[in-house]
Each structure stands twice: as C-alpha cells, then as structure tokens.
Motif scaffolding. Structure first.
Motif, PDB file in Angstrom:
ATOM      1  N   GLN A   7       0.815  -1.206  -0.373  1.00 18.08           N
ATOM      2  CA  GLN A   7      -0.078  -0.050   0.111  1.00 18.08           C
ATOM      3  C   GLN A   7       1.100   1.440  -0.125  1.00 18.08           C
ATOM      4  N   ASP A   8       2.426   1.167   0.611  1.00 19.35           N
ATOM      5  CA  ASP A   8       2.911   2.352   0.765  1.00 19.35           C
ATOM      6  C   ASP A   8       3.330   2.744  -0.233  1.00 19.35           C
ATOM      7  N   THR A   9       3.711   1.261  -0.869  1.00 18.18           N
ATOM      8  CA  THR A   9       4.252   1.437  -2.669  1.00 18.18           C
ATOM      9  C   THR A   9       3.460   2.113  -3.652  1.00 18.18           C
ATOM     10  N   GLN A  10       2.817   1.460  -3.810  1.00 19.03           N
ATOM     11  CA  GLN A  10       0.919   1.798  -4.369  1.00 19.03           C
ATOM     12  C   GLN A  10       1.136   3.742  -4.256  1.00 19.03           C
ATOM     13  N   GLU A  11       1.000   3.814  -2.801  1.00 14.02           N
ATOM     14  CA  GLU A  11       0.634   5.520  -2.514  1.00 14.02           C
ATOM     15  C   GLU A  11       1.750   5.999  -2.794  1.00 14.02           C
ATOM     16  N   GLY A  20       4.010   5.437  -5.221  1.00 10.07           N
ATOM     17  CA  GLY A  20       4.520   5.812  -7.102  1.00 10.07           C
ATOM     18  C   GLY A  20       3.350   6.869  -7.047  1.00 10.07           C
ATOM     19  N   ALA A  21       1.976   7.057  -6.721  1.00  5.70           N
ATOM     20  CA  ALA A  21       0.591   7.961  -8.047  1.00  5.70           C
ATOM     21  C   ALA A  21       1.019   9.516  -7.277  1.00  5.70           C
ATOM     22  N   LYS A  22       1.728   9.316  -5.937  1.00  2.46           N
ATOM     23  CA  LYS A  22       2.069  11.097  -5.326  1.00  2.46           C
ATOM     24  C   LYS A  22       3.250  11.249  -6.466  1.00  2.46           C
ATOM     25  N   ALA A  23       3.753   9.938  -6.316  1.00  2.00           N
ATOM     26  CA  ALA A  23       5.100  10.098  -7.616  1.00  2.00           C
ATOM     27  C   ALA A  23       4.555  11.324  -9.360  1.00  2.00           C
ATOM     28  N   LYS A  24       3.890  10.167  -9.376  1.00  2.00           N
ATOM     29  CA  LYS A  24       3.137  10.383 -11.104  1.00  2.00           C
ATOM     30  C   LYS A  24       2.747  11.463 -10.399  1.00  2.00           C
ATOM     31  N   GLU A  25       1.631  12.316  -9.931  1.00  2.00           N
ATOM     32  CA  GLU A  25       0.853  13.188  -9.672  1.00  2.00           C
ATOM     33  C   GLU A  25       2.125  13.979  -9.426  1.00  2.00           C
TER      34      GLU A  25
END
Length: 357
Positions: free
Chosen positions: A230-234, A236-241
C-alpha cells in the motif's frame, strides 16, 4: 448492588479484576515537560542524576533481564495473559522515556500493556517469519527529531540497542496510549509478579506455544507486506502526480499570455451573461406580477414569457459551453471538458492563471 470490577481490553473483552485491600499511590501519567533535569535541560546546566545504590541497581537490572529473557515466552502465551487480569497487570520493571517529556505516559507499564502493544503496533516487532525476530522492549529518543536508541530482544534473550526507522512517533505514541489506558486499574487491582506469571504459565503449558508463535508471526508478516504494498502504491501515485504537475505547469507556462487574455475575456463575458440573466429574471417576475394582478391575460403572459424563457436557457447554456469551446482551441488535444484522467481540467487552467497551481 455490588460494584463491578473489570477492565476492558483493546479487543473489547472484559477481564474480571480483584480489588486490592489498599489502593496503590495514584499514577500521574499526564504528558508534561520533565522536571527532574534528566530528560530536559535548560541552558548549559548539566543534569544531576543521583545514582541508585549498587544493590538496588543490580536488582533492577536482574528484574529487566528476567523480563527480556521471557519476552517471547510471554508473547507465546498472550492468550492466557489477556484472559487473566492479575497476569495482565503484572508490573514490568522497564523505565521508558523520551526527550523533553521524560517518563510521562510511560510510568508503571504492565505485562498486558506490552502484549497489546506488540500485537497492535507493527514497528514493535522487527524481522520476518523464520528469520531473526526482535521485540522492542525499551523506548528512548527524541519526539522532535525522531532520533532514537531503543532496546530490542530476540528469541534467545539477546538484547541490543537499535535506531528504529521513522516515524518514531508511531512507536512511543502507541505505547503511551495503551499504557495510560490502564492506569486506574494498576492502582486498584491485584497483580502477579512476572515470576509468578512464568510459574503459572509453565505449569499449564501444553507445548503448543511455538506453533502459536509461528502462526502469529506469519499473520504479522502478511500484515507488514500488505502495508508495504500500500505504501509503495501511494508513493508511486504521489510521484506520478508530482511529475504530472511539473509537466502541466511547464506546458501552461508556454501559453501564459494567451491563457491570461482568454481568462480576462472569459470573466468579462461571464459577468455580461449573468447581468443578462438577472434582467431576464426581472422581466419574467414583472410579467408574473402583472398576470396575477389581472393586468394582462393568460395568453399575453405566455406569449411574452416564452421568448424570455428561451433566451434564458440560451444564455445559460452559452455560459456553460463558452470555456470548453475556447479552451479546446487554445489547448488542443490536452483539454477535456469532462475532466477525464490524464487531461487538463478547467479548474487547473484557472488555478494556473491565478497563480495557485
């Protein structure tokens, strides 16, 4: 009617308790600045810590060693401990403390406090199933910087100091929350000593404690891995944004002048449209008043009101579509009025022009 003596655990279960003949001294576990000078110093004054007599210090060390030697034994028998209030309230002779606050919130921990903390605080258990596993038993560090030097113990009773990863607050805050929860019970109810707890547990040990430990550690590892995913997904989403935001600002910057002019014209047309809508509403209201007053017939009212209603809808629709049509021309291929993922939205353009993006 007899008073009901019990404590409610984190799980919601209630344990029957046995009142002491004389309650203990009240425990002050309120969070406050240290006044002993040991954890908080003012200016250059060095703290003066009065050493304990050698025999008392040796007794304290032996008591802590007994706890660490049996730490995993206690964890293995957590079900029994969590079902007996006198085991649950057994005092643990470990003095935890943090900078500035000292021992506030950490005073008088019990065996049950440690068991519940180990079971609910993921960072309190280090390692993975079938590898070195360590329990955090001693907490020390700074609540501001997060720097810490905590004590951990493994299955063989070996102890060492460890700097636990941030956030350090996840460690000490969770312990304080569990510990202070039972302060009143520590004062009012009877408790075994750790030695008595071990003696009783060993007498009733059916030999399945190691299997229980393996099952517990497997579940804990599963929980840790899910959290890491979950932390990795979050992350990744923050980096993408963040990357999208950088590219978006760079793209819009190239069109700043055109977008600034568009927005000024857009605001002007919006104001003009709103004024026309108000005028149309006023004319419609006036017609309605004339009709209700009998000054005009129903047919005349409908004949004059129909074009006003039609014009109102046209202006309203024009105001809605105005931005979409013009922005689609200024930002071809990247502006989507529906706000689909991956496209620039109307609000983002407005925020950019206003300097808030």
């Amino acid at each position: 009617m007899n008073e009901k003596h019990h404590i409610t655990l984190l799980s919601g279960c209630e344990l029957l308790c046995y009142p002491k003949v004389e309650p203990s001294t009240p425990i002050d576990n309120r969070m406050k600045l240290d006044t002993t000078g040991q954890y908080l110093t003012i200016g250059r004054r060095k703290p003066i810590v009065k050493p304990l007599p050698p025999e008392v210090e040796e007794q304290r060390k032996q008591a802590v060693k007994f706890f660490t030697d049996h730490a995993f034994f206690f964890l293995d028998h957590r079900k029994q401990i969590l079902s007996d209030s006198r085991m649950f309230l057994a005092p643990v002779p470990v003095e935890n403390g943090i900078a500035y606050m000292g021992t506030s919130g950490f005073k008088c921990p019990t065996l049950g406090v440690y068991i519940e903390w180990w079971m609910t605080c993921i960072p309190a258990i280090i390692g993975r199933y079938r590898k070195d596993t360590w329990l955090v038993y001693y907490i020390a560090g700074s609540p501001l910087s997060g720097r810490n030097c905590c004590g951990i113990v493994n299955t063989n009773g070996e102890c060492r100091s460890e700097c636990l990863p941030n956030p350090f607050s996840a460690i000490w805050r969770s312990f304080v929350e569990v510990n202070t929860r039972y302060d009143e019970a520590k004062e009012r109810y009877e408790a075994y000593s750790l030695e008595e707890v071990v003696k009783q547990l060993e007498a009733n040990d059916k030999g399945d404690s190691l299997l229980e430990r393996e099952l517990f550690l497997l579940r804990r590892e599963n929980q840790v891995l899910r959290q890491q995913i979950q932390d990795t997904q979050e992350a990744g989403a923050k980096a993408k944004e963040k990357m999208r935001s950088t590219l978006l600002k760079a793209y819009l910057e190239c069109k700043r002048e055109a977008l600034t002019n568009w927005y000024a014209d857009y605001c002007r047309k919006q104001e003009e449209g709103k004024r026309e809508l108000k005028e149309l509403e006023a004319r419609q209201q006036h017609l309605k008043q004339q009709f209700h007053a009998g000054e005009i017939s129903r047919m005349l009212y409908h004949n004059q009101n129909a074009p006003l209603k039609k014009r109102y809808v046209e202006v309203e629709q024009k105001l809605k579509c105005m931005a979409n049509e013009e922005l689609s021309k200024l930002l071809p291929g990247v502006f989507n009025p529906l706000g689909d993922t991956g496209f620039i939205t109307f609000n983002e353009v407005v925020e950019f022009v206003g300097g808030h993006l």
